[in-house]
Design a protein around this motif. Sequence first.
Motif, PDB file in Angstrom:
ATOM      1  N   ILE A   1       0.963  -1.107   0.116  1.00  0.00           N
ATOM      2  CA  ILE A   1       0.083  -0.609   0.138  1.00  0.00           C
ATOM      3  C   ILE A   1       1.196   0.997  -0.154  1.00  0.00           C
ATOM      4  CG2 ILE A   1      -2.024   1.376   1.255  1.00  0.00           C
ATOM      5  CD1 ILE A   1      -2.580  -1.668   2.509  1.00  0.00           C
ATOM      6  N   THR A   2       2.245   1.336   0.642  1.00  0.00           N
ATOM      7  CA  THR A   2       2.736   2.163   0.758  1.00  0.00           C
ATOM      8  C   THR A   2       3.624   2.930  -0.587  1.00  0.00           C
ATOM      9  OG1 THR A   2       3.357   1.615   3.463  1.00  0.00           O
ATOM     10  CG2 THR A   2       4.828   3.302   2.374  1.00  0.00           C
ATOM     11  N   SER A   3       3.347   1.541  -1.686  1.00  0.00           N
ATOM     12  CA  SER A   3       4.346   1.964  -2.651  1.00  0.00           C
ATOM     13  C   SER A   3       3.454   2.301  -3.608  1.00  0.00           C
ATOM     14  CB  SER A   3       4.310   0.583  -2.890  1.00  0.00           C
ATOM     15  OG  SER A   3       3.546   0.003  -3.549  1.00  0.00           O
ATOM     16  N   LEU A   4       2.357   2.614  -3.347  1.00  0.00           N
ATOM     17  CA  LEU A   4       1.413   3.562  -4.005  1.00  0.00           C
ATOM     18  C   LEU A   4       1.069   4.660  -4.059  1.00  0.00           C
ATOM     19  CD1 LEU A   4      -2.191   0.616  -3.085  1.00  0.00           C
ATOM     20  CD2 LEU A   4      -0.033   1.094  -5.391  1.00  0.00           C
ATOM     21  N   LEU A   5       2.095   5.227  -2.746  1.00  0.00           N
ATOM     22  CA  LEU A   5       2.404   6.486  -2.727  1.00  0.00           C
ATOM     23  C   LEU A   5       3.641   7.444  -3.061  1.00  0.00           C
ATOM     24  CD1 LEU A   5       1.225   6.787   1.233  1.00  0.00           C
ATOM     25  CD2 LEU A   5      -0.667   6.844  -0.659  1.00  0.00           C
ATOM     26  N   GLY A   6       2.957   8.421  -3.952  1.00  0.00           N
ATOM     27  CA  GLY A   6       4.216   8.667  -4.500  1.00  0.00           C
ATOM     28  C   GLY A   6       3.754   9.741  -4.819  1.00  0.00           C
ATOM     29  N   PRO A   7       5.038  10.853  -6.272  1.00  0.00           N
ATOM     30  CA  PRO A   7       4.029  12.553  -6.662  1.00  0.00           C
ATOM     31  C   PRO A   7       3.840  12.105  -7.688  1.00  0.00           C
ATOM     32  CG  PRO A   7       7.140  10.911  -7.051  1.00  0.00           C
ATOM     33  CD  PRO A   7       6.119  10.674  -5.646  1.00  0.00           C
ATOM     34  N   PHE A   8       2.516  10.700  -7.909  1.00  0.00           N
ATOM     35  CA  PHE A   8       2.337  11.493  -9.943  1.00  0.00           C
ATOM     36  C   PHE A   8       1.166  10.348  -8.695  1.00  0.00           C
ATOM     37  CE2 PHE A   8       6.827  11.257 -10.858  1.00  0.00           C
ATOM     38  CZ  PHE A   8       6.031  12.433 -11.543  1.00  0.00           C
ATOM     39  N   THR A   9       0.660  10.580  -6.995  1.00  0.00           N
ATOM     40  CA  THR A   9       0.196   9.263  -7.150  1.00  0.00           C
ATOM     41  C   THR A   9      -1.766  10.156  -6.709  1.00  0.00           C
ATOM     42  OG1 THR A   9       0.662   7.871  -5.782  1.00  0.00           O
ATOM     43  CG2 THR A   9      -1.642   8.117  -4.677  1.00  0.00           C
ATOM     44  N   LYS A  10      -2.955  10.222  -7.400  1.00  0.00           N
ATOM     45  CA  LYS A  10      -4.029  10.548  -7.731  1.00  0.00           C
ATOM     46  C   LYS A  10      -4.816  10.708  -6.212  1.00  0.00           C
ATOM     47  CE  LYS A  10      -5.875   9.751 -12.052  1.00  0.00           C
ATOM     48  NZ  LYS A  10      -6.344   9.349 -12.947  1.00  0.00           N
ATOM     49  N   HIS A  11      -5.118  11.792  -5.921  1.00  0.00           N
ATOM     50  CA  HIS A  11      -5.658  11.935  -4.157  1.00  0.00           C
ATOM     51  C   HIS A  11      -6.660  11.238  -3.853  1.00  0.00           C
ATOM     52  CE1 HIS A  11      -4.153  16.390  -4.978  1.00  0.00           C
ATOM     53  NE2 HIS A  11      -3.669  16.012  -3.681  1.00  0.00           N
ATOM     54  N   VAL A  12      -7.306  10.413  -5.244  1.00  0.00           N
ATOM     55  CA  VAL A  12      -8.447   9.321  -4.410  1.00  0.00           C
ATOM     56  C   VAL A  12      -7.694   8.343  -3.854  1.00  0.00           C
ATOM     57  CG1 VAL A  12      -8.691   9.254  -6.549  1.00  0.00           C
ATOM     58  CG2 VAL A  12     -10.650   8.731  -5.375  1.00  0.00           C
ATOM     59  N   VAL A  13      -6.933   8.531  -5.035  1.00  0.00           N
ATOM     60  CA  VAL A  13      -5.670   6.807  -4.769  1.00  0.00           C
ATOM     61  C   VAL A  13      -5.347   7.253  -3.339  1.00  0.00           C
ATOM     62  CG1 VAL A  13      -4.444   5.560  -4.653  1.00  0.00           C
ATOM     63  CG2 VAL A  13      -5.356   6.196  -6.987  1.00  0.00           C
ATOM     64  N   ALA A  14      -4.423   8.248  -2.878  1.00  0.00           N
ATOM     65  CA  ALA A  14      -3.571   9.158  -1.818  1.00  0.00           C
ATOM     66  C   ALA A  14      -4.946   8.514  -0.443  1.00  0.00           C
ATOM     67  CB  ALA A  14      -3.444   9.793  -1.695  1.00  0.00           C
ATOM     68  N   SER A  15      -5.679   9.272  -0.494  1.00  0.00           N
ATOM     69  CA  SER A  15      -6.858   9.189   0.230  1.00  0.00           C
ATOM     70  C   SER A  15      -7.566   7.860   0.855  1.00  0.00           C
ATOM     71  CB  SER A  15      -8.229  10.192   0.286  1.00  0.00           C
ATOM     72  OG  SER A  15      -9.493   9.798   1.043  1.00  0.00           O
ATOM     73  N   GLU A  16      -7.592   7.177   0.063  1.00  0.00           N
ATOM     74  CA  GLU A  16      -8.112   5.619   0.713  1.00  0.00           C
ATOM     75  C   GLU A  16      -6.347   4.739   0.582  1.00  0.00           C
ATOM     76  OE1 GLU A  16     -11.199   4.222   0.841  1.00  0.00           O
ATOM     77  OE2 GLU A  16     -11.768   5.993  -0.729  1.00  0.00           O
TER      78      GLU A  16
ATOM     79  N   SER B   1       4.618  14.711   1.636  1.00  0.00           N
ATOM     80  CA  SER B   1       4.648  16.024   0.600  1.00  0.00           C
ATOM     81  C   SER B   1       3.418  15.771   0.403  1.00  0.00           C
ATOM     82  CB  SER B   1       5.764  16.388  -0.568  1.00  0.00           C
ATOM     83  OG  SER B   1       4.896  17.493  -0.756  1.00  0.00           O
ATOM     84  N   LEU B   2       2.936  14.326  -0.956  1.00  0.00           N
ATOM     85  CA  LEU B   2       1.535  14.009  -0.558  1.00  0.00           C
ATOM     86  C   LEU B   2       0.787  13.938   0.375  1.00  0.00           C
ATOM     87  CD1 LEU B   2      -0.251  12.788  -3.009  1.00  0.00           C
ATOM     88  CD2 LEU B   2       0.444  10.061  -2.454  1.00  0.00           C
ATOM     89  N   MET B   3       0.984  13.755   1.933  1.00  0.00           N
ATOM     90  CA  MET B   3      -0.270  13.408   3.277  1.00  0.00           C
ATOM     91  C   MET B   3      -0.558  14.700   2.700  1.00  0.00           C
ATOM     92  SD  MET B   3       1.386  10.625   5.416  1.00  0.00           S
ATOM     93  CE  MET B   3       2.574   9.837   5.496  1.00  0.00           C
ATOM     94  N   VAL B   4      -0.007  15.791   3.602  1.00  0.00           N
ATOM     95  CA  VAL B   4       0.017  17.615   3.537  1.00  0.00           C
ATOM     96  C   VAL B   4      -1.010  17.347   2.059  1.00  0.00           C
ATOM     97  CG1 VAL B   4       0.636  19.432   3.508  1.00  0.00           C
ATOM     98  CG2 VAL B   4       2.260  17.722   4.666  1.00  0.00           C
ATOM     99  N   ASP B   5      -0.582  17.081   1.115  1.00  0.00           N
ATOM    100  CA  ASP B   5      -1.463  17.180  -0.603  1.00  0.00           C
ATOM    101  C   ASP B   5      -2.902  17.610   0.434  1.00  0.00           C
ATOM    102  OD1 ASP B   5       0.441  19.132  -1.065  1.00  0.00           O
ATOM    103  OD2 ASP B   5       0.837  17.865  -2.457  1.00  0.00           O
ATOM    104  N   THR B   6      -2.701  15.696   0.471  1.00  0.00           N
ATOM    105  CA  THR B   6      -4.339  15.090   0.666  1.00  0.00           C
ATOM    106  C   THR B   6      -4.736  15.701   1.571  1.00  0.00           C
ATOM    107  OG1 THR B   6      -2.946  13.449  -0.241  1.00  0.00           O
ATOM    108  CG2 THR B   6      -5.202  13.314   1.105  1.00  0.00           C
ATOM    109  N   LEU B   7      -4.450  15.963   2.810  1.00  0.00           N
ATOM    110  CA  LEU B   7      -5.010  16.938   4.277  1.00  0.00           C
ATOM    111  C   LEU B   7      -5.419  17.937   3.755  1.00  0.00           C
ATOM    112  CD1 LEU B   7      -2.967  17.247   7.674  1.00  0.00           C
ATOM    113  CD2 LEU B   7      -4.773  19.208   6.436  1.00  0.00           C
TER     114      LEU B   7
END
Length: 449
Positions: free
Chosen positions: A195-210, A235-241
């Motif tokens: 699941i962590t591997s799915l989080l990256g600079p190009f991850t969509k917010h809907v994927v990051a949220s789930e 950085s992705l977590m902050v953007d998703t927040l």
Amino acid sequence: MPMYVPSRGRVEEFDVGGGGQVLDLETAVKDGILGGGGGVVVHGGAIEKKLSLRKMMEELDSIEVPSVFICPISLEPMQDPVTLCTGQTYERSNILKWFSLGHFTCPTTMQELWDDSITPNSTLHQLIYSWFSQKYLAMKKRSEDVQGRVLEILETLKKVKGEARVQALKELRQVVTAHDSAKKTVTDNSGVSLITSLLGPFTKHVVASEAIGILVHLDLNSDGKANLMQPNKISLMVDTLNEGSIDTKINCTKLLELLMEGKDSEYEVLSSLSLFVGLLRIIKDKRHPNGVLSGLRLLKLISSHESLRNSIVGIGAIPQLVEVLPNLNAECLELALVILEALSTLPEGALALMDCRSTIPNVVKLLMKVSESCTQFALSILWAVCKLAPEKCSSVAVEAGLAAKLLLVIQSGCNPVLKQRSAELLKLCSLNYSETIFISKCKLTKTMQ
């Protein structure tokens, strides 16, 4: 409360749950539902040792139990039911304790006992055991089904992308949220790294949220936390927040808090101004108390590190926190005061508190109102402000009722440190007044004078 009462010449029937099913004891015994098991339980075609009733009760702790199984003394399910001469049934240990206290009456009916013997209620015991066995085995089967489904979803996530990936993550989040066994299955099968591997600079917010909604429910080990602490993932977590729903915001703050616990040397990754702005938005949104709480918890953790306090002060956090004080519940209020006290240790923080017109009135109101710890934090904040500019602040503080509140603290049962600080602050506030005027400002009775 309905209890099992032995009687001759009639059949006992009990509702044992499961859609209003009524169990006839005589039929149950005749059909082999109760008794006749020879101390074994058949499960999945295999013969196993008899299950421990105590163990089953512990694992089914949250389940609703039929009232007939409940001991009237402890209000807990009975493991060894015994019946008195009055026909009332109790847990053996509870009724023996009742007798040991000198009572020779029936606790339910308060009748004098004409016979002090107790009779094991084997029929009720069998019924209790059978009911818990069925529920326990059903729970175990569901757990096995859940584990199988989790493994299927993890395999799917390795293959799919786009909307299919989002749907798989949503289903996994629902299963993980509902079943503790699912959490263990994910962690035991390399699910965290997947699941962590799915989080990256190009991850969509809907994927990051789930994905974040799943990770926040898991028991992360040190390697899992280290992987998530990479700057691009933070950085992705902050953007998703900042962009997610309120549930997503809460999950992000909880995950960041979980990652930072005990990480004294890695707090610089949370120095993002975007994170501070996002947390303040959550804290000011009084429509969502759970969001306010999670935001304050993370901000408290961040403000405990001196190197990050200037950044928090710099974005204007102090006046925003001061303004929300009147709207906070007790738990959130203490967190907010801890943050403000930490920020007041900086010269810039104390100056920002002094420049905020609501600081003194809002903080004075909290003295002796919520808890001793809140009073302590409030006094520290007021001291930092008033000693910075005694002439300017003392008159504002006295007009806000500070002197009278300080006298209440001094006369209360608070600890000596609080009383000493209150006395020092009271002296500071009195410098600009004559004795007569100051007494009148304190609104004291003749006795207190």
